[in-house]
Write a protein that holds these residues in place. Sequence first.
Motif, PDB file in Angstrom:
ATOM      1  N   CYS A 174       0.886  -1.097  -0.138  1.00 44.94           N
ATOM      2  CA  CYS A 174       0.058  -0.003   0.130  1.00 44.94           C
ATOM      3  C   CYS A 174       1.054   1.117  -0.141  1.00 44.94           C
ATOM      4  N   ILE A 175       0.797   1.853  -1.043  1.00 44.81           N
ATOM      5  CA  ILE A 175       1.714   3.274  -1.187  1.00 44.81           C
ATOM      6  C   ILE A 175       1.074   4.587  -0.702  1.00 44.81           C
ATOM      7  N   THR A 176      -0.237   4.423  -0.048  1.00 47.17           N
ATOM      8  CA  THR A 176      -0.969   5.375   0.614  1.00 47.17           C
ATOM      9  C   THR A 176      -0.818   5.303   2.163  1.00 47.17           C
ATOM     10  N   CYS A 177      -0.386   4.235   2.625  1.00 46.86           N
ATOM     11  CA  CYS A 177      -0.388   3.985   4.117  1.00 46.86           C
ATOM     12  C   CYS A 177       0.465   5.127   4.849  1.00 46.86           C
ATOM     13  N   ARG A 178      -0.361   5.680   5.778  1.00 46.56           N
ATOM     14  CA  ARG A 178       0.337   6.767   6.703  1.00 46.56           C
ATOM     15  C   ARG A 178      -0.194   6.385   8.287  1.00 46.56           C
ATOM     16  N   PRO A 179       0.921   6.164   9.132  1.00 46.56           N
ATOM     17  CA  PRO A 179       0.512   5.706  10.307  1.00 46.56           C
ATOM     18  C   PRO A 179      -0.422   7.030  10.999  1.00 46.56           C
ATOM     19  N   PRO A 180      -1.211   6.433  11.901  1.00 49.40           N
ATOM     20  CA  PRO A 180      -1.940   7.521  12.593  1.00 49.40           C
ATOM     21  C   PRO A 180      -1.573   8.908  12.902  1.00 49.40           C
ATOM     22  N   GLY A 181      -2.124   9.991  12.561  1.00 44.20           N
ATOM     23  CA  GLY A 181      -1.705  11.278  12.992  1.00 44.20           C
ATOM     24  C   GLY A 181      -0.547  11.826  12.128  1.00 44.20           C
ATOM     25  N   ALA A 182      -0.070  11.000  10.990  1.00 45.58           N
ATOM     26  CA  ALA A 182       0.914  11.442  10.154  1.00 45.58           C
ATOM     27  C   ALA A 182       0.511  12.607   9.155  1.00 45.58           C
ATOM     28  N   SER A 183       1.382  13.674   9.061  1.00 46.94           N
ATOM     29  CA  SER A 183       1.197  14.681   7.986  1.00 46.94           C
ATOM     30  C   SER A 183       0.834  14.242   6.685  1.00 46.94           C
ATOM     31  N   ARG A 184      -0.137  14.957   5.966  1.00 46.60           N
ATOM     32  CA  ARG A 184      -0.569  14.542   4.614  1.00 46.60           C
ATOM     33  C   ARG A 184       0.302  15.415   3.685  1.00 46.60           C
ATOM     34  N   PRO A 240       5.687  12.570   2.207  1.00 41.08           N
ATOM     35  CA  PRO A 240       5.328  11.445   1.790  1.00 41.08           C
ATOM     36  C   PRO A 240       4.659  10.406   2.519  1.00 41.08           C
ATOM     37  N   ALA A 241       3.805   9.587   2.105  1.00 39.59           N
ATOM     38  CA  ALA A 241       3.159   8.361   2.764  1.00 39.59           C
ATOM     39  C   ALA A 241       4.346   7.316   3.083  1.00 39.59           C
ATOM     40  N   ALA A 242       4.200   6.921   4.215  1.00 43.92           N
ATOM     41  CA  ALA A 242       5.095   5.750   4.809  1.00 43.92           C
ATOM     42  C   ALA A 242       4.945   4.701   3.844  1.00 43.92           C
ATOM     43  N   GLY A 243       3.894   4.046   3.380  1.00 44.39           N
ATOM     44  CA  GLY A 243       3.887   3.145   2.634  1.00 44.39           C
ATOM     45  C   GLY A 243       4.639   3.381   1.232  1.00 44.39           C
ATOM     46  N   ALA A 244       4.730   4.607   0.552  1.00 42.54           N
ATOM     47  CA  ALA A 244       5.458   4.983  -0.469  1.00 42.54           C
ATOM     48  C   ALA A 244       6.722   4.692  -0.122  1.00 42.54           C
ATOM     49  N   ASP A 245       7.413   4.994   1.008  1.00 37.38           N
ATOM     50  CA  ASP A 245       8.756   4.606   1.453  1.00 37.38           C
ATOM     51  C   ASP A 245       9.079   3.527   1.445  1.00 37.38           C
ATOM     52  N   LEU A 246       8.184   2.528   1.885  1.00 37.45           N
ATOM     53  CA  LEU A 246       8.216   1.109   2.136  1.00 37.45           C
ATOM     54  C   LEU A 246       8.482   0.557   0.631  1.00 37.45           C
ATOM     55  N   PHE A 247       7.646   1.162  -0.149  1.00 33.25           N
ATOM     56  CA  PHE A 247       7.444   0.458  -1.537  1.00 33.25           C
ATOM     57  C   PHE A 247       8.750   0.801  -2.361  1.00 33.25           C
ATOM     58  N   GLU A 248       9.479   2.008  -2.010  1.00 31.98           N
ATOM     59  CA  GLU A 248      10.498   2.336  -2.407  1.00 31.98           C
ATOM     60  C   GLU A 248      11.636   1.383  -2.019  1.00 31.98           C
ATOM     61  N   ALA A 249      11.727   1.444  -0.555  1.00 32.56           N
ATOM     62  CA  ALA A 249      12.664   0.400  -0.045  1.00 32.56           C
ATOM     63  C   ALA A 249      12.943  -1.072  -0.662  1.00 32.56           C
ATOM     64  N   VAL A 250      11.539  -1.480  -0.865  1.00 30.58           N
ATOM     65  CA  VAL A 250      11.251  -2.911  -1.216  1.00 30.58           C
ATOM     66  C   VAL A 250      11.950  -3.063  -2.691  1.00 30.58           C
ATOM     67  N   GLN A 251      11.529  -1.943  -3.349  1.00 35.86           N
ATOM     68  CA  GLN A 251      11.987  -2.065  -4.867  1.00 35.86           C
ATOM     69  C   GLN A 251      13.498  -1.829  -4.886  1.00 35.86           C
ATOM     70  N   MET A 252      14.046  -1.040  -3.892  1.00 34.80           N
ATOM     71  CA  MET A 252      15.600  -0.767  -3.903  1.00 34.80           C
ATOM     72  C   MET A 252      16.425  -2.208  -3.817  1.00 34.80           C
ATOM     73  N   GLN A 253      15.696  -2.950  -2.573  1.00 30.47           N
ATOM     74  CA  GLN A 253      16.328  -4.225  -2.084  1.00 30.47           C
ATOM     75  C   GLN A 253      16.249  -5.229  -3.223  1.00 30.47           C
ATOM     76  N   GLN A 254      15.159  -5.287  -3.992  1.00 29.36           N
ATOM     77  CA  GLN A 254      14.868  -6.175  -5.169  1.00 29.36           C
ATOM     78  C   GLN A 254      15.847  -5.973  -6.233  1.00 29.36           C
ATOM     79  N   LEU A 255      16.089  -4.668  -6.511  1.00 29.41           N
ATOM     80  CA  LEU A 255      17.197  -4.320  -7.393  1.00 29.41           C
ATOM     81  C   LEU A 255      18.607  -4.612  -7.241  1.00 29.41           C
ATOM     82  N   LEU A 256      18.826  -4.461  -5.928  1.00 24.21           N
ATOM     83  CA  LEU A 256      20.356  -4.487  -5.414  1.00 24.21           C
ATOM     84  C   LEU A 256      20.569  -6.062  -5.494  1.00 24.21           C
TER      85      LEU A 256
END
Length: 135
Positions: free
Chosen positions: A15-25, A28-44
């Motif tokens: 989920c690239i739109t996931c945000r922990p409760p209270g996170a500022s809109r 960037p969404a924390a879910g987008a950060d996780l998606f990017e981190a997973v993609q980076m690990q997969q590429l590496l």
Amino acid sequence: MSEPVSTAITEVIICITCRPPGASRDLPAAGADLFEAVQMQQLLHEDRWPSVRVRGIACLSSCSRACSVAFQAPGKHTYLFGDLQPDEKTAQHVLACAALHATATDGNMLRNDRPERLRSGILARLPPSLETTTL
């Protein structure tokens, strides 16, 4: 005699739109950060996870349990996890869990076999869908 190893592709859905409760809109969404981190690990380390595909989607409807990730493959159990941290270690654990799912004949992943960060936070385990037959 050992169990046959499945060769089905496991799809990791983040989920690239996931945000922990209270996170500022405004951030960037924390879910987008996780998606990017997973993609980076997969590429590496692309040779480590040949049976894994990763995609991001706009919502997994687990908003109160951000960040969330699902694992699915034809004929296998589908898993949905939440409460994940959007960092490199979680990204590595997500890919390792996807590899476990890919090699499991029915997709079942025992808690103690899963990487540490995916031993809790399970939101759902759905059975494989029924095959459609023509009458």
